[in-house]
Design a protein around this motif. Structure first.
Motif, short mmCIF file in Angstrom:
data_model
loop_
_atom_site.label_atom_id
_atom_site.label_comp_id
_atom_site.label_asym_id
_atom_site.label_seq_id
_atom_site.Cartn_x
_atom_site.Cartn_y
_atom_site.Cartn_z
N TYR A 119 43.50 43.38 35.15
CA TYR A 119 43.16 42.42 35.77
C TYR A 119 42.10 41.55 35.06
O TYR A 119 41.03 42.23 34.42
N SER B 192 37.91 35.15 36.12
CA SER B 192 38.40 33.73 36.09
C SER B 192 38.02 33.29 34.64
O SER B 192 38.86 32.37 34.17
N TYR C 95 46.13 35.28 42.84
CA TYR C 95 44.94 35.96 42.65
C TYR C 95 44.50 36.86 43.82
O TYR C 95 45.09 36.95 44.79
N ARG D 127 45.50 28.06 41.37
CA ARG D 127 45.43 28.77 42.41
C ARG D 127 45.89 28.11 43.59
O ARG D 127 46.49 28.70 44.37
N ILE E 225 37.09 36.79 41.87
CA ILE E 225 38.50 36.42 41.51
C ILE E 225 39.00 37.01 40.38
O ILE E 225 38.53 36.86 39.36
N TYR E 226 40.03 37.74 40.72
CA TYR E 226 40.88 38.52 39.88
C TYR E 226 42.30 38.13 39.55
O TYR E 226 42.68 37.75 40.67
N TYR E 227 42.83 37.94 38.24
CA TYR E 227 44.27 37.61 38.13
C TYR E 227 44.96 38.66 37.53
O TYR E 227 44.41 39.52 36.40
#
Length: 94
Positions: free
Chosen positions: A37, A40, A65, A58, A72-74
């Motif tokens: 993860y 941003s 996300y 997003r 915020i995690y991706y």
């Protein structure tokens, strides 16, 4: 403002540099060096995009996300999937 002319050699060189960068990222992920993860700021650096562009990705659903505690995690797999799904194959110089 001076005009720049981009040649097919310039495009070929850019393509090779981009492919090398992608190979490096994939090899790091395969070796377990990439995090699962990303925040941003890490995604913006990885994709070379602005905060506004990332927000648009997003909002329009291009990048899924998760939001935990205001951060915020991706998922790196989602980023790679989005890049693959939006790939454009141009047949330049063939």
């Amino acid at each position: 403002m001076p005009t720049s002319i981009i040649t097919t050699d310039d495009l070929r060189e850019f393509k090779m540099e981009l492919l090398d960068d992608i190979k490096n990222l994939l090899s790091k992920q395969a070796a377990g060096k990439l995090k699962k993860y990303l925040k941003s700021s890490e995604v913006m650096e990885m994709l070379q995009v602005s905060p506004g562009t990332l927000q648009n990705l997003r909002i329009n659903g291009t990048l899924p996300y998760s939001k935990v505690g205001g951060i915020i995690y991706y998922d790196t797999e989602d980023i790679q999937k989005a890049m693959s799904q939006n790939r454009v194959d141009n047949k330049i110089g063939q």
